[in-house]
Design a protein around this motif. Structure first.
Motif, PDB file in Angstrom:
ATOM      1  N   PRO A  42      39.615 -39.563   5.109  1.00 42.60           N
ATOM      2  CA  PRO A  42      39.399 -39.659   3.660  1.00 42.60           C
ATOM      3  C   PRO A  42      38.018 -39.115   3.259  1.00 42.60           C
ATOM      4  N   ILE A  43      38.006 -38.336   2.198  1.00 41.30           N
ATOM      5  CA  ILE A  43      36.762 -37.823   1.622  1.00 41.30           C
ATOM      6  C   ILE A  43      36.799 -38.055   0.120  1.00 41.30           C
ATOM      7  N   PHE A  44      35.673 -37.955  -0.518  1.00 39.54           N
ATOM      8  CA  PHE A  44      35.569 -38.170  -1.966  1.00 39.54           C
ATOM      9  C   PHE A  44      36.180 -39.517  -2.358  1.00 39.54           C
ATOM     10  N   GLY A  45      35.837 -40.553  -1.604  1.00 36.67           N
ATOM     11  CA  GLY A  45      36.340 -41.891  -1.899  1.00 36.67           C
ATOM     12  C   GLY A  45      37.831 -42.040  -1.691  1.00 36.67           C
ATOM     13  N   GLY A  46      38.417 -41.220  -0.843  1.00 41.13           N
ATOM     14  CA  GLY A  46      39.846 -41.276  -0.575  1.00 41.13           C
ATOM     15  C   GLY A  46      40.682 -40.454  -1.531  1.00 41.13           C
ATOM     16  N   PHE A  47      40.036 -39.742  -2.449  1.00 39.05           N
ATOM     17  CA  PHE A  47      40.772 -38.891  -3.400  1.00 39.05           C
ATOM     18  C   PHE A  47      41.525 -37.790  -2.673  1.00 39.05           C
ATOM     19  N   ILE A  48      40.917 -37.255  -1.629  1.00 35.93           N
ATOM     20  CA  ILE A  48      41.554 -36.253  -0.761  1.00 35.93           C
ATOM     21  C   ILE A  48      41.470 -36.789   0.660  1.00 35.93           C
ATOM     22  N   THR A  49      42.549 -36.676   1.397  1.00 35.75           N
ATOM     23  CA  THR A  49      42.559 -37.133   2.777  1.00 35.75           C
ATOM     24  C   THR A  49      43.068 -36.019   3.683  1.00 35.75           C
ATOM     25  N   PRO A  50      42.167 -35.145   4.144  1.00 35.70           N
ATOM     26  CA  PRO A  50      42.617 -34.110   5.080  1.00 35.70           C
ATOM     27  C   PRO A  50      43.108 -34.745   6.383  1.00 35.70           C
ATOM     28  N   VAL A  51      44.125 -34.154   6.939  1.00 32.06           N
ATOM     29  CA  VAL A  51      44.627 -34.574   8.244  1.00 32.06           C
ATOM     30  C   VAL A  51      44.077 -33.583   9.264  1.00 32.06           C
ATOM     31  N   ILE A  52      43.350 -34.096  10.230  1.00 32.56           N
ATOM     32  CA  ILE A  52      42.758 -33.269  11.281  1.00 32.56           C
ATOM     33  C   ILE A  52      43.400 -33.690  12.593  1.00 32.56           C
ATOM     34  N   PRO A  53      44.473 -33.000  13.006  1.00 30.75           N
ATOM     35  CA  PRO A  53      45.163 -33.377  14.241  1.00 30.75           C
ATOM     36  C   PRO A  53      44.257 -33.258  15.463  1.00 30.75           C
ATOM     37  N   GLU A  54      44.569 -34.070  16.450  1.00 31.60           N
ATOM     38  CA  GLU A  54      43.831 -34.016  17.708  1.00 31.60           C
ATOM     39  C   GLU A  54      44.424 -32.908  18.564  1.00 31.60           C
ATOM     40  N   GLY A  55      43.580 -32.090  19.111  1.00 31.52           N
ATOM     41  CA  GLY A  55      44.041 -30.994  19.968  1.00 31.52           C
ATOM     42  C   GLY A  55      44.114 -29.685  19.225  1.00 31.52           C
ATOM     43  N   ASP A  56      43.639 -28.641  19.860  1.00 29.03           N
ATOM     44  CA  ASP A  56      43.571 -27.325  19.224  1.00 29.03           C
ATOM     45  C   ASP A  56      44.943 -26.781  18.823  1.00 29.03           C
ATOM     46  N   PHE A  57      45.946 -26.948  19.689  1.00 26.93           N
ATOM     47  CA  PHE A  57      47.266 -26.404  19.391  1.00 26.93           C
ATOM     48  C   PHE A  57      47.910 -27.115  18.202  1.00 26.93           C
ATOM     49  N   LYS A  58      47.809 -28.442  18.157  1.00 27.92           N
ATOM     50  CA  LYS A  58      48.369 -29.188  17.030  1.00 27.92           C
ATOM     51  C   LYS A  58      47.635 -28.843  15.742  1.00 27.92           C
ATOM     52  N   ARG A  59      46.323 -28.674  15.833  1.00 25.57           N
ATOM     53  CA  ARG A  59      45.552 -28.288  14.644  1.00 25.57           C
ATOM     54  C   ARG A  59      46.009 -26.928  14.131  1.00 25.57           C
ATOM     55  N   PHE A  60      46.087 -25.963  15.041  1.00 27.83           N
ATOM     56  CA  PHE A  60      46.504 -24.623  14.627  1.00 27.83           C
ATOM     57  C   PHE A  60      47.865 -24.671  13.948  1.00 27.83           C
ATOM     58  N   SER A  61      48.823 -25.351  14.559  1.00 24.47           N
ATOM     59  CA  SER A  61      50.183 -25.432  14.015  1.00 24.47           C
ATOM     60  C   SER A  61      50.193 -26.111  12.652  1.00 24.47           C
ATOM     61  N   TYR A  62      49.463 -27.196  12.523  1.00 23.67           N
ATOM     62  CA  TYR A  62      49.435 -27.930  11.262  1.00 23.67           C
ATOM     63  C   TYR A  62      48.808 -27.093  10.150  1.00 23.67           C
TER      64      TYR A  62
END
Length: 121
Positions: A42-62
């Motif tokens: 959560p950033i900006f007080g939870g107004f936006i919540t980016p999802v940052i997957p664990e692992g390079d491959f999952k991040r790239f795919s997401y």
């Protein structure tokens, strides 16, 4: 295009809606999904919540899939949240490598590329 890991359900629902098919929720079905709370940032007080997957491959795919779907379905809300939220998160974490990786994957998704074998590190 074939997705896996992340984004399939969004694309499937959009296709069902576009086809005018009836859909709903079956409340008697148990769904098992791994917890992803640690990936939500959560950033900006939870107004936006980016999802940052664990692992390079999952991040790239997401990141790639999310950009592809935002463009395909002209989802300006997603696009706006993404181009603000993800860079903000990586910059505040001083994760410049992560920011470069996000940009590469996201821009590939916007162009509709990067759907081959996993990228080599």
């Amino acid at each position: 295009m074939k997705f896996f890991i992340r984004g399939d359900e969004v694309d499937f629902l959009a296709r069902v809606r576009k086809a005018g098919l009836t859909y709903g929720t079956l409340a008697t079905v148990a769904v098992r999904h791994p917890a992803t709370w640690s990936e939500m940032k959560p950033i900006f007080g939870g107004f936006i919540t980016p999802v940052i997957p664990e692992g390079d491959f999952k991040r790239f795919s997401y990141f790639r899939n999310r950009a592809y779907l935002a463009r395909k379905y002209r989802n300006l809300r997603w696009f706006g949240a993404d181009v603000i939220g993800f860079p903000y998160w990586f910059l505040t974490q001083r994760d410049f490598k992560g920011l470069r990786a996000w940009f590469a994957a996201y821009s590939a998704g916007l162009r509709g590329t990067g759907f081959g074998p996993p990228p080599s590190s």
